[in-house]
Design an enzyme around this catalytic site. Structure first.
Site, PDB file in Angstrom:
ATOM      1  CE  LYS A 115      41.503 -29.953 -51.005  1.00 15.94           C
ATOM      2  NZ  LYS A 115      42.230 -30.380 -49.825  1.00 15.94           N
ATOM      3  CE  LYS A 197      35.748 -34.300 -50.727  1.00 14.57           C
ATOM      4  NZ  LYS A 197      37.205 -34.435 -50.704  1.00 14.57           N
ATOM      5  CE  LYS A 200      38.742 -32.259 -42.161  1.00 17.27           C
ATOM      6  NZ  LYS A 200      39.595 -32.677 -43.295  1.00 17.27           N
TER       7      LYS A 200
HETATM    8  P1  TYM Z   1      40.898 -35.442 -45.413  1.00 20.66           P
HETATM    9  O1  TYM Z   1      41.366 -34.734 -44.196  1.00 20.66           O
HETATM   10  O2  TYM Z   1      40.344 -34.620 -46.528  1.00 20.66           O
HETATM   11  O3  TYM Z   1      39.828 -36.531 -45.018  1.00 20.66           O
HETATM   12  C1  TYM Z   1      40.123 -37.466 -43.988  1.00 20.66           C
HETATM   13  C2  TYM Z   1      39.486 -38.798 -44.300  1.00 20.66           C
HETATM   14  O4  TYM Z   1      38.067 -38.633 -44.451  1.00 20.66           O
HETATM   15  C3  TYM Z   1      37.666 -39.124 -45.712  1.00 20.66           C
HETATM   16  N1  TYM Z   1      36.584 -38.278 -46.208  1.00 20.66           N
HETATM   17  C4  TYM Z   1      35.388 -38.719 -46.572  1.00 20.66           C
HETATM   18  N2  TYM Z   1      34.856 -39.957 -46.595  1.00 20.66           N
HETATM   19  C5  TYM Z   1      33.573 -40.078 -47.001  1.00 20.66           C
HETATM   20  N3  TYM Z   1      32.814 -39.035 -47.398  1.00 20.66           N
HETATM   21  C6  TYM Z   1      33.305 -37.775 -47.397  1.00 20.66           C
HETATM   22  N4  TYM Z   1      32.544 -36.753 -47.769  1.00 20.66           N
HETATM   23  C7  TYM Z   1      34.640 -37.585 -46.966  1.00 20.66           C
HETATM   24  N5  TYM Z   1      35.430 -36.486 -46.836  1.00 20.66           N
HETATM   25  C8  TYM Z   1      36.616 -36.933 -46.377  1.00 20.66           C
HETATM   26  C9  TYM Z   1      38.891 -39.041 -46.598  1.00 20.66           C
HETATM   27  O5  TYM Z   1      38.806 -39.932 -47.681  1.00 20.66           O
HETATM   28  C10 TYM Z   1      39.980 -39.399 -45.623  1.00 20.66           C
HETATM   29  O6  TYM Z   1      40.093 -40.796 -45.477  1.00 20.66           O
HETATM   30  N6  TYM Z   1      45.211 -36.498 -47.675  1.00 20.66           N
HETATM   31  C11 TYM Z   1      44.271 -36.945 -46.692  1.00 20.66           C
HETATM   32  C12 TYM Z   1      44.835 -37.145 -45.324  1.00 20.66           C
HETATM   33  C13 TYM Z   1      46.078 -37.939 -45.264  1.00 20.66           C
HETATM   34  C14 TYM Z   1      46.194 -39.353 -45.186  1.00 20.66           C
HETATM   35  C15 TYM Z   1      47.572 -39.619 -45.090  1.00 20.66           C
HETATM   36  C16 TYM Z   1      45.248 -40.382 -45.198  1.00 20.66           C
HETATM   37  C17 TYM Z   1      47.349 -37.431 -45.210  1.00 20.66           C
HETATM   38  N7  TYM Z   1      48.237 -38.447 -45.106  1.00 20.66           N
HETATM   39  C18 TYM Z   1      48.036 -40.925 -45.001  1.00 20.66           C
HETATM   40  C19 TYM Z   1      45.739 -41.675 -45.115  1.00 20.66           C
HETATM   41  C20 TYM Z   1      47.114 -41.958 -45.024  1.00 20.66           C
HETATM   42  C21 TYM Z   1      43.162 -35.916 -46.574  1.00 20.66           C
HETATM   43  O7  TYM Z   1      43.330 -34.778 -46.895  1.00 20.66           O
HETATM   44  O8  TYM Z   1      42.043 -36.395 -45.985  1.00 20.66           O
END
Ligand code: TYM
Length: 332
Positions: A115, A197, A200
């Site tokens: 990023k 991957k 969003k």
């Molecule tokens: P984020 O918002 O990027 O993604 C949310 C969840 O979706 C999963 N994910 C995916 N899984 C499979 N294939 C993909 N292409 C894909 N893109 C995203 C991510 O692995 C995630 O589980 N830092 C985290 C959010 C967070 C969090 C937490 C998660 C903040 N605090 C505490 C668990 C516990 C994030 O940015 O996810």
């Protein structure tokens, strides 16, 4: 909810609309696992501002994400849902953990490297310390299990390291959590660039399927999905585009990859693309309808979130108080 149950925690960033990757890598598994746990699921709006957000959109996307959790089947008998910014303990514990995390370990986070390389000259400090906030999200609730996609594994390792480090200094303050990464669906790839991957933010218009996409749009995106020049449907490393479509089908239907590959013997890529589109549309249609129902009653949604935040804060405060006491802040 009884406190004898193990605790499960997870969150999704309310930037943009949620993707099929978020659903298959995370949300669908939350729903599947929730009955056996006391759950805390939140929209991580504090994380979202590590990139610039349009204020009205951030608020709307936060409600949209939480409505989607409910629409996907998150059950309030098992789960507390809320917006991260409504529970102040997250930001407070993050500050403390910042003082026990090392520049070196944060600098090694691949997501930060990716990023920040795209951020140009002005990299927000929050992008660097973001995994520490995630550690706070998890450690506040004395969490056993964190269901996430594969891209969050490194952040979970950091969370564990910081928890163990502080427990070694002060005694047992935190439960050391385990990640839950699904066998299929942990890394859904971009439909236009199946080596990257699905995300969003970085995907091209056609590369990401959003949970709000209508069936026509979904069909268009899958029909134009990039595949290789071969013809036979196999699950092979040199066929990332085909593998991705099979993974998507398997994660939704529960059918094994072997079984799916056999069912495509003698068929063309085109069949696989169209059938994957149909399976995804059929899965998302009821989810979309229910999301709209929850969003139509904002008053009720806000009541659920207020109650959720109050319950989460009570749980989180117990941990924060123990931490403040252990590190020597005067009692309050
Ligand atoms: P984020 O918002 O990027 O993604 C949310 C969840 O979706 C999963 N994910 C995916 N899984 C499979 N294939 C993909 N292409 C894909 N893109 C995203 C991510 O692995 C995630 O589980 N830092 C985290 C959010 C967070 C969090 C937490 C998660 C903040 N605090 C505490 C668990 C516990 C994030 O940015 O996810």
């Amino acid at each position: 909810m009884t406190s004898a149950k193990k605790i499960m925690v997870s969150g999704i960033q309310p930037t943009n609309k949620l993707t099929l990757g978020n659903y298959l890598g995370a949300l669908k598994n939350w729903v599947r696992l929730q009955n056996e746990y006391e759950c805390y699921f939140f929209a991580v709006d504090l994380h979202a501002i590590t990139s610039r957000q349009e204020p009205k959109e951030l608020a709307d996307n936060t409600l949209f994400a939480l409505a989607t959790y409910l629409a996907a089947g998150i059950n309030l008998d098992h789960a507390t849902i809320f917006a991260q910014s409504h529970v102040r303990q997250h930001a407070e514990l993050a500050w403390v953990l910042n003082c026990f995390s090392y520049m070196g370990e944060l600098g090694r986070m691949t997501q930060f490297k990716d990023k920040s390389s795209r951020a140009g000259e002005t990299i927000p400090v929050g992008l660097f310390t973001y995994p520490v906030l995630m550690a706070a999200d998890i450690l506040l609730y004395q969490t056993d299990l964190v269901p996430v996609g594969a891209d969050q594994k490194q952040h979970l390792e950091l969370t564990r390291d910081v928890a163990i480090r502080m427990n070694n200094i002060y005694g047992p303050l935190f439960k050391v959590p385990e990640p839950y990464i699904p066998k299929v669906g942990a890394r859904i790839m971009d439909l236009q660039d199946p080596e990257s991957k699905m995300s969003k933010s970085v995907s091209s218009e056609l590369g990401a399927v959003f949970l709000s996409d209508p069936p026509k749009e979904i069909e268009k995106k899958f029909k134009r999905a990039v595949t290789d020049s071969g013809a036979e449907v196999t699950y092979a490393p040199e066929k990332p585009g085909i593998r991705n479509l099979l993974d998507i089908q398997s994660a939704i239907t529960g059918r094994s990859i072997d079984d799916l590959v056999k069912s495509y013997s003698g068929k063309m890529y085109g069949h696989l693309k169209v059938e994957t589109a149909t399976i995804v549309s059929d899965e998302l249609r009821p989810l979309q309808e229910r999301t709209q129902q929850y969003l139509a009653d904002k008053g009720e949604l806000q009541r659920i979130l207020r109650e959720g935040a109050a319950r989460a804060a009570t749980k989180a405060e117990a941990t924060l108080k123990a931490v403040y006491g252990a590190i020597g802040f005067a009692p309050y």
